[in-house]
Design a protein around this motif. Structure first.
Motif, PDB file in Angstrom:
ATOM      1  N   THR A 161      -3.256  12.150  -1.160  1.00  0.00           N
ATOM      2  CA  THR A 161      -1.831  11.824  -1.232  1.00  0.00           C
ATOM      3  C   THR A 161      -1.238  11.545   0.137  1.00  0.00           C
ATOM      4  OG1 THR A 161      -1.230  14.152  -1.120  1.00  0.00           O
ATOM      5  CG2 THR A 161      -1.503  13.182  -3.325  1.00  0.00           C
ATOM      6  N   GLN A 162      -1.855  12.024   1.197  1.00  0.00           N
ATOM      7  CA  GLN A 162      -1.338  11.793   2.545  1.00  0.00           C
ATOM      8  C   GLN A 162      -1.933  10.556   3.204  1.00  0.00           C
ATOM      9  OE1 GLN A 162       1.157  13.544   3.881  1.00  0.00           O
ATOM     10  NE2 GLN A 162       1.235  14.656   1.941  1.00  0.00           N
ATOM     11  N   GLU A 163      -2.884   9.912   2.558  1.00  0.00           N
ATOM     12  CA  GLU A 163      -3.529   8.733   3.134  1.00  0.00           C
ATOM     13  C   GLU A 163      -2.652   7.501   2.972  1.00  0.00           C
ATOM     14  OE1 GLU A 163      -6.269   8.882   4.867  1.00  0.00           O
ATOM     15  OE2 GLU A 163      -6.625  10.979   4.422  1.00  0.00           O
ATOM     16  N   LEU A 164      -2.873   6.513   3.830  1.00  0.00           N
ATOM     17  CA  LEU A 164      -2.103   5.276   3.745  1.00  0.00           C
ATOM     18  C   LEU A 164      -2.375   4.514   2.464  1.00  0.00           C
ATOM     19  CD1 LEU A 164      -2.492   3.925   7.377  1.00  0.00           C
ATOM     20  CD2 LEU A 164      -0.520   5.046   6.376  1.00  0.00           C
ATOM     21  N   LEU A 165      -3.596   4.612   1.987  1.00  0.00           N
ATOM     22  CA  LEU A 165      -4.015   3.907   0.781  1.00  0.00           C
ATOM     23  C   LEU A 165      -4.928   4.851   0.005  1.00  0.00           C
ATOM     24  CD1 LEU A 165      -3.689   0.976  -0.298  1.00  0.00           C
ATOM     25  CD2 LEU A 165      -5.840   0.446   0.804  1.00  0.00           C
ATOM     26  N   PRO A 166      -4.732   4.995  -1.305  1.00  0.00           N
ATOM     27  CA  PRO A 166      -5.628   5.867  -2.072  1.00  0.00           C
ATOM     28  C   PRO A 166      -7.083   5.400  -1.941  1.00  0.00           C
ATOM     29  CG  PRO A 166      -3.737   5.227  -3.406  1.00  0.00           C
ATOM     30  CD  PRO A 166      -3.687   4.408  -2.144  1.00  0.00           C
ATOM     31  N   TYR A 167      -8.009   6.335  -1.937  1.00  0.00           N
ATOM     32  CA  TYR A 167      -9.422   6.010  -1.744  1.00  0.00           C
ATOM     33  C   TYR A 167      -9.924   5.014  -2.784  1.00  0.00           C
ATOM     34  CZ  TYR A 167      -9.572   9.946   1.494  1.00  0.00           C
ATOM     35  OH  TYR A 167      -9.346  10.779   2.545  1.00  0.00           O
ATOM     36  N   ARG A 168      -9.494   5.179  -4.010  1.00  0.00           N
ATOM     37  CA  ARG A 168      -9.942   4.278  -5.071  1.00  0.00           C
ATOM     38  C   ARG A 168      -9.513   2.843  -4.766  1.00  0.00           C
ATOM     39  NH1 ARG A 168      -8.233   6.595 -10.165  1.00  0.00           N
ATOM     40  NH2 ARG A 168     -10.162   7.734  -9.998  1.00  0.00           N
ATOM     41  N   TRP A 169      -8.259   2.647  -4.346  1.00  0.00           N
ATOM     42  CA  TRP A 169      -7.777   1.302  -4.033  1.00  0.00           C
ATOM     43  C   TRP A 169      -8.463   0.743  -2.788  1.00  0.00           C
ATOM     44  CZ3 TRP A 169      -5.659  -1.733  -7.328  1.00  0.00           C
ATOM     45  CH2 TRP A 169      -4.910  -1.193  -8.382  1.00  0.00           C
ATOM     46  N   ALA A 170      -8.731   1.601  -1.829  1.00  0.00           N
ATOM     47  CA  ALA A 170      -9.433   1.152  -0.626  1.00  0.00           C
ATOM     48  C   ALA A 170     -10.838   0.661  -0.976  1.00  0.00           C
ATOM     49  CB  ALA A 170      -9.507   2.282   0.395  1.00  0.00           C
ATOM     50  N   PHE A 171     -11.535   1.392  -1.843  1.00  0.00           N
ATOM     51  CA  PHE A 171     -12.881   0.989  -2.243  1.00  0.00           C
ATOM     52  C   PHE A 171     -12.854  -0.313  -3.050  1.00  0.00           C
ATOM     53  CE2 PHE A 171     -16.479   1.050  -5.213  1.00  0.00           C
ATOM     54  CZ  PHE A 171     -17.528   1.077  -4.297  1.00  0.00           C
ATOM     55  N   VAL A 217      -4.602  -0.829  11.779  1.00  0.00           N
ATOM     56  CA  VAL A 217      -4.518   0.105  10.657  1.00  0.00           C
ATOM     57  C   VAL A 217      -4.823   1.517  11.142  1.00  0.00           C
ATOM     58  CG1 VAL A 217      -5.528   0.753   8.438  1.00  0.00           C
ATOM     59  CG2 VAL A 217      -5.062  -1.643   8.929  1.00  0.00           C
ATOM     60  N   PHE A 218      -5.822   1.661  11.993  1.00  0.00           N
ATOM     61  CA  PHE A 218      -6.159   2.994  12.491  1.00  0.00           C
ATOM     62  C   PHE A 218      -5.028   3.573  13.323  1.00  0.00           C
ATOM     63  CE2 PHE A 218      -7.627   5.968  15.608  1.00  0.00           C
ATOM     64  CZ  PHE A 218      -8.263   6.891  14.800  1.00  0.00           C
ATOM     65  N   HIS A 219      -4.437   2.771  14.199  1.00  0.00           N
ATOM     66  CA  HIS A 219      -3.346   3.279  15.031  1.00  0.00           C
ATOM     67  C   HIS A 219      -2.145   3.683  14.172  1.00  0.00           C
ATOM     68  CE1 HIS A 219      -5.197   2.772  18.878  1.00  0.00           C
ATOM     69  NE2 HIS A 219      -5.397   1.478  18.700  1.00  0.00           N
ATOM     70  N   ILE A 220      -1.844   2.911  13.136  1.00  0.00           N
ATOM     71  CA  ILE A 220      -0.751   3.287  12.235  1.00  0.00           C
ATOM     72  C   ILE A 220      -1.105   4.575  11.500  1.00  0.00           C
ATOM     73  CG2 ILE A 220       0.440   2.636  10.091  1.00  0.00           C
ATOM     74  CD1 ILE A 220       1.585   1.248  12.481  1.00  0.00           C
ATOM     75  N   ALA A 221      -2.353   4.700  11.067  1.00  0.00           N
ATOM     76  CA  ALA A 221      -2.776   5.916  10.363  1.00  0.00           C
ATOM     77  C   ALA A 221      -2.657   7.132  11.267  1.00  0.00           C
ATOM     78  CB  ALA A 221      -4.210   5.763   9.875  1.00  0.00           C
ATOM     79  N   ARG A 222      -2.921   6.929  12.532  1.00  0.00           N
ATOM     80  CA  ARG A 222      -2.860   8.050  13.469  1.00  0.00           C
ATOM     81  C   ARG A 222      -1.421   8.382  13.856  1.00  0.00           C
ATOM     82  NH1 ARG A 222      -6.898   8.590  18.574  1.00  0.00           N
ATOM     83  NH2 ARG A 222      -6.675  10.828  18.769  1.00  0.00           N
ATOM     84  N   LEU A 223      -0.588   7.345  14.028  1.00  0.00           N
ATOM     85  CA  LEU A 223       0.788   7.572  14.445  1.00  0.00           C
ATOM     86  C   LEU A 223       1.734   7.833  13.279  1.00  0.00           C
ATOM     87  CD1 LEU A 223       1.138   4.803  17.165  1.00  0.00           C
ATOM     88  CD2 LEU A 223       0.843   7.256  17.510  1.00  0.00           C
ATOM     89  N   GLY A 224       1.375   7.369  12.081  1.00  0.00           N
ATOM     90  CA  GLY A 224       2.246   7.504  10.921  1.00  0.00           C
ATOM     91  C   GLY A 224       2.739   8.916  10.661  1.00  0.00           C
ATOM     92  N   PRO A 225       1.852   9.906  10.575  1.00  0.00           N
ATOM     93  CA  PRO A 225       2.321  11.269  10.311  1.00  0.00           C
ATOM     94  C   PRO A 225       3.212  11.828  11.419  1.00  0.00           C
ATOM     95  CG  PRO A 225      -0.010  11.074   9.836  1.00  0.00           C
ATOM     96  CD  PRO A 225       0.403   9.809  10.498  1.00  0.00           C
ATOM     97  N   MET A 271       2.052   1.772   5.816  1.00  0.00           N
ATOM     98  CA  MET A 271       1.076   0.768   5.401  1.00  0.00           C
ATOM     99  C   MET A 271       1.784  -0.495   4.924  1.00  0.00           C
ATOM    100  SD  MET A 271      -2.057   0.174   5.305  1.00  0.00           S
ATOM    101  CE  MET A 271      -3.261  -0.863   4.539  1.00  0.00           C
ATOM    102  N   MET A 272       2.865  -0.344   4.167  1.00  0.00           N
ATOM    103  CA  MET A 272       3.618  -1.516   3.723  1.00  0.00           C
ATOM    104  C   MET A 272       4.197  -2.242   4.930  1.00  0.00           C
ATOM    105  SD  MET A 272       4.487  -3.560   1.435  1.00  0.00           S
ATOM    106  CE  MET A 272       3.998  -2.736  -0.046  1.00  0.00           C
ATOM    107  N   VAL A 299       3.384  -6.204   6.048  1.00  0.00           N
ATOM    108  CA  VAL A 299       4.435  -7.200   6.304  1.00  0.00           C
ATOM    109  C   VAL A 299       4.307  -7.755   7.720  1.00  0.00           C
ATOM    110  CG1 VAL A 299       6.934  -7.507   6.577  1.00  0.00           C
ATOM    111  CG2 VAL A 299       6.036  -6.278   4.602  1.00  0.00           C
ATOM    112  N   VAL A 300       4.128  -6.876   8.699  1.00  0.00           N
ATOM    113  CA  VAL A 300       4.005  -7.320  10.088  1.00  0.00           C
ATOM    114  C   VAL A 300       2.749  -8.163  10.286  1.00  0.00           C
ATOM    115  CG1 VAL A 300       3.632  -6.486  12.439  1.00  0.00           C
ATOM    116  CG2 VAL A 300       5.383  -5.456  11.023  1.00  0.00           C
ATOM    117  N   THR A 301       1.651  -7.810   9.627  1.00  0.00           N
ATOM    118  CA  THR A 301       0.414  -8.582   9.736  1.00  0.00           C
ATOM    119  C   THR A 301       0.601  -9.982   9.160  1.00  0.00           C
ATOM    120  OG1 THR A 301      -0.923  -6.582   9.638  1.00  0.00           O
ATOM    121  CG2 THR A 301      -2.025  -8.645   9.100  1.00  0.00           C
ATOM    122  N   VAL A 302       1.219 -10.069   7.988  1.00  0.00           N
ATOM    123  CA  VAL A 302       1.463 -11.387   7.382  1.00  0.00           C
ATOM    124  C   VAL A 302       2.360 -12.231   8.290  1.00  0.00           C
ATOM    125  CG1 VAL A 302       2.597 -12.557   5.436  1.00  0.00           C
ATOM    126  CG2 VAL A 302       1.040 -10.648   5.030  1.00  0.00           C
TER     127      VAL A 302
END
Length: 176
Positions: free
Chosen positions: A2-12, A107-115, A125-126, A130-133
C-alpha cells in the motif's frame, strides 16, 4: 504494497506487457524473436544497472558501460543478422539515450523522496507520469523545430551531430 508507488501486480503486468510490445515492435521491423529478446534483456540489465548505481551513489545520472544494442550485435554476430534486423537494432539506439537510463532513475528518485515529501506516495507517481509525458513531448517538438531550422543529423548541422555516429557507423559497416 500500500505504500509503494505502484502495486506489485500492476508493475509486473506493465513489465510483461511492455516487454511483449517491444519484442513485437522489433520483430515487426525485421528482427528475429531471439535477437529481440536478447536486446530487451540487455536493455533491462543496462537500465536497472544504471538505476542501481544512481540509487547507491546519489548521482543524478550516469552512463552504462556498454549499450544493449552493441551487446546484442556482438552476441549474435553481425554476419548472422539480416539487413532489417541491423536497421531495427540501430533504430532502437534512441531508447538508450547515449547510455543513460531514461525513466528508471527518475522513478527511483521519486520513490525515495516521495515518503519524505508526503504520505501519499502514489500521488507522486501520477505527477511523474504527467511530467514524463510533458518532457518527452517537449523533447520531440524541440527536435523537430531544430531539425527544420538547422538541418538534420545526416546534414551535420545540428550541434550534436556526432551523437550516435559510433553506433550508426558500426551498424552500417556490418550491413556492408
Amino acid at each position: 504494497d500500500t505504500q509503494e508507488l505502484l502495486p506489485y501486480r500492476w508493475a509486473f503486468i506493465g513489465l510483461v506487457a511492455g516487454a511483449l510490445f517491444m519484442a513485437g515492435f522489433l520483430h515487426r521491423q525485421g528482427m528475429p524473436w531471439g535477437t529481440a529478446s536478447l536486446l530487451i534483456f540487455g536493455l533491462f540489465i543496462a537500465h536497472l544497472g544504471v538505476t542501481r548505481l544512481l540509487a547507491q551513489t546519489g548521482l543524478i545520472y550516469t552512463i552504462a558501460p556498454l549499450t544493449p544494442m552493441l551487446f546484442a550485435l556482438y552476441t549474435v554476430g553481425p554476419t548472422n543478422m539480416s539487413g532489417p534486423a541491423l536497421a531495427a537494432l540501430g533504430g532502437s539506439y534512441s531508447v538508450m539515450a547515449h547510455g543513460k537510463g531514461q525513466f528508471l532513475p527518475h522513478v527511483f528518485h521519486i520513490a525515495r523522496l516521495g515518503p519524505a515529501i508526503t504520505k501519499a506516495g502514489r500521488k507522486m507517481m501520477m505527477f511523474l507520469v504527467v511530467v514524463t509525458v510533458l518532457g518527452v513531448a517537449a523533447g520531440v517538438i524541440y527536435t523537430i523545430v531544430e531539425s527544420y531550422r538547422l538541418g538534420g543529423v545526416a546534414l551535420g548541422a545540428i550541434p550534436y551531430y556526432d551523437h550516435g555516429n559510433t553506433v550508426w557507423s558500426t551498424i552500417v559497416k556490418h550491413m556492408g
